[in-house]
Design a protein around this motif. Structure first.
Motif: not given
Length: 363
Positions: A172-175, A124-139
């Motif tokens: 702008d993390i890669p998807v 889900a889009a909201k989960h992508a935003v959450k993990v990006a804010s936590w520092g994930a490099d790519v989803v």
């Protein structure tokens, strides 16, 4: 073996030649398949959820002994020994840590501090935003066409929603897009959407480098586009797999009838994993907290690894299930990983050049 034809933020980040990921499929993504993928220029990912800690260490050592190319390991973020497994990745210099569920921010930080790329899978889009804010490099986003545990939204809708949400959040993390991909046309389409690569599971399962028994591979090849089904009767969560007599029986059976086989497979999983009863209970509590599973769903959870093993490793389709994406109905051969990746990226480059040649009208 072709050289790099498509350079994306994902290839730059991970250090692979091609923007293609072989996903971490339990009992399928072992050292042989991961080595084949990595040597061919893609990102191979070991599936550690069906490995003991010691088996994972041996698998990492085996892959590193076979190739000097980057590869990854898929981990269960809610597993009791997840921190210890992450330390194993750090110790051996594994390039990518892939997660089916989002790891905690402190675990992400620990991995990143040691140069490990963190790639959670989200639905889900909201989960992508959450993990990006936590520092994930790519989803990695998997649409409903994908095999194994899956969601209801198709990739063609999930992918743009995730890309838009991340852009709106200033990320702008890669998807990486997964679910429904099998050839270069899909890669070209995903890149046109704005993704930085694709993930493929069923397509890599159906290669000569896959250790799945040949008879089982042929069973996959004989299936059509409507021969998969999403069921929650295996482990309580939506799971896409081949439609077989066993799956049809599970779909029609009551919870009471499944109780005995579920208990037997739980005992078998305990023996295979080497986990103690306290460890199993701890994992169950973590699963309930992280995934919101009910007690009944937790009781079914041990079905998945053992029923997949029966089908994908032992070749017993009468006692096992076969996870599969919908693309199974359009795959008709068993290339090597090198042959597969060469033709995927070559076709994608051709399609992108063709699209670029179209004449645009006035702006």
């Amino acid at each position: 073996m072709i050289e790099q034809l498509l350079r994306t933020p994902f290839t730059d980040l991970v250090g692979v030649r091609h923007p293609v990921v072989q996903t971490g499929m339990g009992w399928v993504s072992g050292p042989r398949l991961v080595t084949g993928t990595a040597s061919a220029g893609g990102l191979g990912i070991l599936a550690s959820a069906t490995m003991t800690f010691e088996e994972l260490e041996r698998a990492i050592v085996e892959v590193k002994g076979r190739t000097d190319q980057p590869f990854g390991v898929n981990l269960r973020a809610d597993a009791a020994d997840a921190p210890a497994r992450c330390e194993l990745l750090i110790e051996y210099g594994v390039k990518v840590a892939s997660f089916a569920l989002a790891p905690k921010p402190e675990l992400i930080a620990r991995l990143k501090d040691h140069g490990v790329v963190v790639m959670p899978s989200i639905g889900a889009a909201k989960h992508a935003v959450k993990v990006a804010s936590w520092g994930a490099d790519v989803v990695m986003v998997q649409g409903g066409e994908g095999g194994g545990h899956t969601g209801p939204v198709p990739t063609t809708l999930l992918l743009p929603s995730v890309l838009d949400a991340l852009a709106g959040a200033g990320s702008d993390i890669p998807v990486v897009a997964a679910g429904g991909f099998f050839d270069g046309r899909g890669l070209a389409a995903a890149l046109s959407y704005g993704a930085a690569g694709i993930g493929m599971g069923t397509r890599f399962l159906l290669t000569r480098d896959s250790a799945v028994p040949d008879a089982v591979k042929q069973l996959y090849l004989d299936r059509g586009l409507t021969d998969t089904v999403v069921t929650a009767k295996v482990d309580g969560m939506p799971h896409r797999m081949l439609r077989t007599e066993l799956v049809e029986e599970l779909e029609d059976s009551s919870a009471l009838r499944r109780l005995g086989p579920t208990a037997r497979r739980t005992l078998e999983f305990k023996r295979t994993s080497g986990m103690s009863w306290p460890a199993l209970l701890k994992d169950g509590r973590a699963m309930r907290k992280a995934q919101g599973r009910t007690l009944g769903q937790m009781a079914l959870a041990a079905n998945t690894p053992m029923m997949l093993k029966a089908g994908l490793v032992d070749g017993d389709t009468g006692a096992g299930v076969l996870a599969s994406g919908q693309v199974v109905g359009i795959i008709d051969d068993l290339p090597s990983c090198e042959e597969l990746l060469d033709r995927v990226v070559t076709r994608a480059a051709e399609e992108l050049r063709r699209a670029a040649s179209y004449t645009l009208g006035p702006s």
